[in-house]
Scaffold this motif. Structure first.
Motif, short mmCIF file in Angstrom:
data_model
loop_
_atom_site.label_atom_id
_atom_site.label_comp_id
_atom_site.label_asym_id
_atom_site.label_seq_id
_atom_site.Cartn_x
_atom_site.Cartn_y
_atom_site.Cartn_z
N LEU A 1 6.92 7.71 2.02
CA LEU A 1 6.18 6.70 1.76
C LEU A 1 7.10 5.53 1.42
O LEU A 1 6.86 4.28 2.09
N GLU B 1 2.35 1.66 -3.44
CA GLU B 1 1.37 2.35 -4.40
C GLU B 1 1.07 3.78 -4.44
O GLU B 1 0.99 4.59 -5.06
N ALA B 2 1.04 4.27 -2.93
CA ALA B 2 0.67 5.47 -2.75
C ALA B 2 2.00 6.42 -3.14
O ALA B 2 1.74 7.32 -3.79
N PHE C 1 0.72 -1.28 -0.17
CA PHE C 1 -0.06 -0.07 0.06
C PHE C 1 0.85 1.46 -0.09
O PHE C 1 0.62 2.25 -0.63
N GLN C 2 1.90 1.37 0.78
CA GLN C 2 2.89 2.43 0.95
C GLN C 2 3.48 2.60 -0.53
O GLN C 2 3.59 3.89 -0.88
N LYS D 1 6.63 13.77 0.17
CA LYS D 1 5.79 12.71 0.63
C LYS D 1 6.08 11.41 -0.22
O LYS D 1 5.84 10.27 0.85
N ALA D 2 6.34 11.22 -1.36
CA ALA D 2 6.66 10.02 -2.15
C ALA D 2 7.82 9.30 -1.34
O ALA D 2 7.94 8.25 -1.23
N LYS E 1 3.97 5.70 -5.44
CA LYS E 1 4.03 6.04 -7.15
C LYS E 1 3.06 6.81 -7.63
O LYS E 1 3.20 7.68 -8.57
N ARG E 2 1.76 7.03 -7.04
CA ARG E 2 0.86 8.30 -7.34
C ARG E 2 1.54 9.43 -7.04
O ARG E 2 0.92 10.42 -7.72
N LEU E 3 2.13 9.68 -6.06
CA LEU E 3 2.70 11.09 -5.47
C LEU E 3 4.12 11.32 -5.86
O LEU E 3 4.63 12.52 -5.65
#
Length: 367
Positions: free
Chosen positions: A217, A201-202, A198-199, A213-214, A204-206
């Motif tokens: 994570l 995936e998040a 989950f971390q 923030k990326a 990757k989006r940020l």
């Protein structure tokens, strides 16, 4: 026994027949008839299983022989002693009285017949006594063989049941261990890997909109992954604890507990690579040592017991020895029989010795 009695009667009949021929007896047909009736009656005796019927036929044989002695020829009296001994043996226990009873007809007999009648009576009594003794021993041996055969069948059944129990226990243990491992992977490693995923995936989006923030994570994902890898390592390490630690530590706890609760001093020594002892063998060793220590406490009157475990080149040797007085006669009770059955289930052997104190030695082959 019946063979020798019939053989003796046939010899007596042949002797009487020879004497009658030599004397040129005129009424030979009556002699032959008496022979046939006597032979038929005495053969019939051994066809009946009922003792009362046998006694009745023997009494009839004595009557026929007496009539033949009085009417046909005096030598028929020689057939009386063995039949009298056979008949009297069922009611009289003292053998001397049986011999005296067989000699009773001599009182009303021609003096010329008395020597040979006495000889025949004595030989008949001797043959019957020997064959009876041999027959009783043979019957006892057959009963003993039957008893041992039944015990062997029972022991074989117990061994088969123990083997099946061990097989089922191993299978159950494997199922329980699989279930435990599966649950542990799910609870610890599975949750860690899911959180890390989950971390990432998040992150990757940020990655394009919020690099800081990326990065945070991703670092969290790395930390979670490290924890997961550490959990995997610990799980694999604890998955199969060393058999040596499981077995010998449990055995040490048993000895320590025994020493704490009982006045009998117990010393444990071990030598060799204990890691090659299987869990089933450890279970049998533990149970047999427990039984041996209990027996030593109850019966040995000893002050010390030594427990020695050695892993040799081809087998495992476990000896429990006390310094008691020992015993001249070893009687295997349920405890020792149980040890033998458990040990035999893994193709092992138990040796009992009472020459110097009392010792129980288990020999277990490597699996």
């Amino acid at each position: 026994m019946e063979f020798w009695i019939i053989f003796t009667k046939m010899v007596l009949l042949v002797y009487i027949a020879v004497q009658c021929v030599q004397e040129n007896v005129s009424h030979i047909s009556w002699v032959v008839l008496a022979f046939l009736i006597y032979f038929s009656t005495n053969i019939t005796v051994y066809l009946f299983k009922n003792h009362t019927t046998k006694k009745a036929v023997l009494a009839l044989s004595i009557a026929i022989t007496t009539v033949a002695y009085l009417v046909v020829h005096p030598l028929f009296s020689l057939l009386l002693p063995l039949t009298i001994v056979e008949l009297a043996a069922g009611w009289i226990e003292k053998k001397l009285f049986i011999l005296l009873l067989a000699l009773v007809p001599i009182l009303d007999m021609d003096p010329s017949l008395r020597p040979i009648y006495s000889l025949v009576a004595f030989l008949s009594f001797l043959i019957f006594s020997l064959t009876s003794t041999y027959g009783e021993k043979l019957l006892k041996n057959e009963e003993l063989n039957d008893s041992m055969r039944r015990k062997l069948q029972k022991l074989t059944k117990n061994i088969n049941e123990n083997t099946e129990y061990i097989r089922q226990s191993e299978y159950t243990f494997k199922l329980e261990e699989r279930n435990r491992i599966s649950q542990e992977i799910h609870d610890k490693i599975g949750h860690s890997m899911t959180g890390a995923l989950f971390q990432m995936e998040a992150a990757k989006r940020l990655l394009m909109t919020d690099p800081d923030k990326a990065t945070e994570l991703l670092q969290n994902a790395i930390n979670i992954s490290k924890e997961g890898i550490e959990n995997i390592r610990l799980t694999l390490k604890n998955l199969k604890p060393p058999t040596e630690q499981m077995g010998i530590h449990r055995l040490k706890l048993l000895i320590d507990d025994f020493n704490a609760k009982q006045p009998l001093k117990t010393v444990l020594t071990h030598e060799g690579n204990l890691d090659i002892i299987s869990p089933i063998q450890w279970k049998i060793i533990h149970e047999n040592i427990t039984e041996a220590l209990t027996n030593a406490l109850k019966y040995s009157h000893a002050s010390q017991v030594s427990v020695d475990l050695k892993v040799l080149n081809k087998l495992i040797r476990v000896e429990v020895r006390d310094n008691g007085a020992g015993t001249d006669t070893i009687r295997k009770g349920l405890g020792i029989i149980g040890m033998e059955e458990r040990t035999a289930a893994v193709h092992g052997k138990v040796i009992i010795d009472s020459t110097q104190g009392f010792s129980v030695t288990m020999l277990l082959p490597f699996e």
